[in-house]
Scaffold this active site. Structure first.
Site, PDB file in Angstrom:
ATOM      1  CB  CYS B  75      -0.972  -0.042   1.168  1.00 21.33           C
ATOM      2  SG  CYS B  75      -2.305   1.150   1.007  1.00 21.33           S
ATOM      3  CG  HIS B 159      -3.168  -3.291   3.863  1.00 20.21           C
ATOM      4  ND1 HIS B 159      -2.027  -2.627   4.229  1.00 20.21           N
ATOM      5  CD2 HIS B 159      -4.009  -2.360   3.358  1.00 20.21           C
ATOM      6  CE1 HIS B 159      -2.170  -1.339   3.960  1.00 20.21           C
ATOM      7  NE2 HIS B 159      -3.356  -1.152   3.424  1.00 20.21           N
ATOM      8  CD  GLU B 161      -0.273  -5.227   6.157  1.00 17.80           C
ATOM      9  OE1 GLU B 161      -0.158  -5.800   5.054  1.00 17.80           O
ATOM     10  OE2 GLU B 161      -0.609  -4.029   6.279  1.00 17.80           O
TER      11      GLU B 161
END
Lengths: 294, 184
Positions: B75, B159, B161
């Site tokens: 991002c 994302h 994560e």
């Protein structure tokens, strides 16, 4: 099919703001100063808390023109405040496409018993708390981010510290309890058992936790970070000081390098006067903003 | 395997947790000297304007340009690495290109050569406007590239994560392992 407004997407934006400073601004010029200083987001307001406190009267959601002006001035996320329980102000803020709504005790509450049902919205909400029970009740209502409250508009950090210690200390206490003891604890906290259990197992709130209220110096910001905050909101502390741009930059740098006293010493120099402030201990109980919210 | 996570601001914690789960040692990077001895670097999500300001203050922008190991950018990390910012990857990227937060979304993505869908979480996400000839596309969303690779650089507009799926991080760590074995 793409899905919007999921809890992961709502809390995800708060995850990206971690380690950052969210600044209160009242016009496009202040918003640009905040963005240039490295703010991760701005809170669009009609008046900063120190002025709300001074002027008295009913404090409401900002004028949509004001919010649009600020949205057009910056590329970072723009937040705005709605009164506690005022779900129509929240509907309007969602229509304006603000990036986060702060259901805030700094404005005059619209409901003395109920907060907004935040699950009904696509836009995420941040809510304040003075203790763990209050934080978990807000999360149960759909808050995707929490900020521990200080006493807004005072420039006095003491209440922010009290409430961070209350929340983070209580989380540590939960981790020492046996599972059967968590039922009584949930009753005591007036919070859903499942959330209490999650916190006990994970040692943190399920959403990002910033702190707010009374931050006026780089040292205040670093203090909050060292006490366990994920980031800070700075309200009156920047634009009520003598040199907002320099102070804003210093607070941003202090929030990143919160454990490096050499950096903190350097950025604390030459900032001009901090906001004069009020001692929170001198306020009468009816003057406190932090006790609003249920 | 020692992996740095740029920690001037942003979603450092979740990247660090995922990297540790996959067996890496994690170092938070706030100053240039903390890049020394790293086998790889993650530039996380966050606010790219904040990243750039805090990096320039400490000369981290120059230090990152001379970092030679594999880099994963997610991002804001993708934005920071693009032509207009650090110029490390041959991409032109539009910030907040899907709109404001109310337009943020999640969707299933298909990784190249993998039938198992990957959940992509897009938060005020950037969009790739133009990619250079050496950039390969590893995943798309509605016909647009969202996971790309150019040599030692792996970038995602979403994302990885924020989910439990470790495949993107594994891809990055595979590149790190390969770089270590070439060096040895």
């Amino acid at each position: 099919m793409p899905e919007i407004g999921t809890m992961r997407v709502k809390s995800g934006l708060a995850e990206m703001l971690k380690g950052g400073v969210i600044m209160d601004v009242t016009d496009a010029e202040q918003a640009r100063i905040a963005e240039d200083a490295g703010a991760v987001s701005v809170m669009a307001l009609e008046r900063v808390p120190a002025d709300i406190r001074r002027d008295g009267g009913v404090a409401r959601m900002a004028d949509p023109d004001k919010i649009r002006e600020i949205q057009e001035a910056v590329t970072i996320p723009v937040m705005a405040k709605a009164r506690i329980g005022h779900f129509v102000e929240a509907q309007i803020l969602e229509a304006l496409e603000v990036d986060y709504i702060d259901e805030s005790e700094v404005l005059t509450p619209a409901d003395t018993a109920h907060h907004i049902d935040k699950w009904k919205f696509t836009v995420p909400f941040v809510c304040g708390c003075t203790n763990l029970g209050e934080a978990l009740r807000r999360i149960a209502e759909g808050a995707a981010m929490i900020r521990t409250k200080g006493e807004a508009g005072t420039g006095d950090i003491v209440n922010a510290v009290t409430h961070m210690r209350a929340v983070f200390g209580h989380i540590r206490k939960l981790q020492t309890l046996r599972e059967e003891e968590l039922y009584a604890e949930a009753k005591e906290l007036r919070a859903p058992f499942e959330l209490v259990k999650w916190v006990a197992e994970n040692g943190k709130l399920p959403v990002v936790t910033f702190t707010a209220g009374g931050i006026a110096t780089p040292a205040d910001a670093a203090l909050c970070m060292q006490l366990g905050a994920d980031g800070v909101f700075v309200g009156s502390g920047i634009f009520k000081s003598s040199d907002p741009s320099t102070r804003a930059k210093a607070i941003v740098e202090a929030t990143t390098h919160f454990e490096d006293a050499h950096v903190l010493a350097r950025v604390s120099q030459g900032l001009g006067d901090a906001m004069a402030g009020l001692s929170a201990a001198d306020l009468r109980p009816e003057e406190l903003l932090e006790t609003r919210g249920w | 395997m020692k992996i740095g996570v740029l920690a001037v601001q942003g979603n450092v914690r979740e990247h660090a947790a995922m990297l540790r789960r996959l067996g890496a040692d994690v170092v938070e990077v706030r100053k240039p000297e903390q890049l020394d001895g790293l086998d790889g670097l993650v530039v996380p999500g966050g606010e790219s304007t904040t990243f750039m300001r805090l990096m320039r203050l400490y000369g981290l922008d120059e230090a990152l340009r001379s970092f030679a190991g594999p880099v994963l950018g997610t991002c804001a990390g993708m934005i920071v690495l693009d032509r207009e910012h650090l110029g490390m990857i041959d991409l032109e990227v539009d910030r907040n290109a899907y709109g404001r937060q109310v337009a943020s979304f999640e969707a299933d993505l298909r990784l190249r050569g993998d039938d198992e869908p990957l959940r992509g979480v897009f938060i005020r996400a950037p969009r790739v406007r133009e990619a250079g000839p050496d950039v390969e596309v590893l995943a798309e969303h509605e016909g647009e590239p969202v996971l790309l690779r150019q040599g030692r650089f792996l970038v995602a507009s979403f994302h990885p994560e924020l989910t439990e799926d470790t495949r993107v991080h594994e891809l990055f760590l595979d590149a790190v392992r390969e770089a270590i074995s070439v060096r040895a």
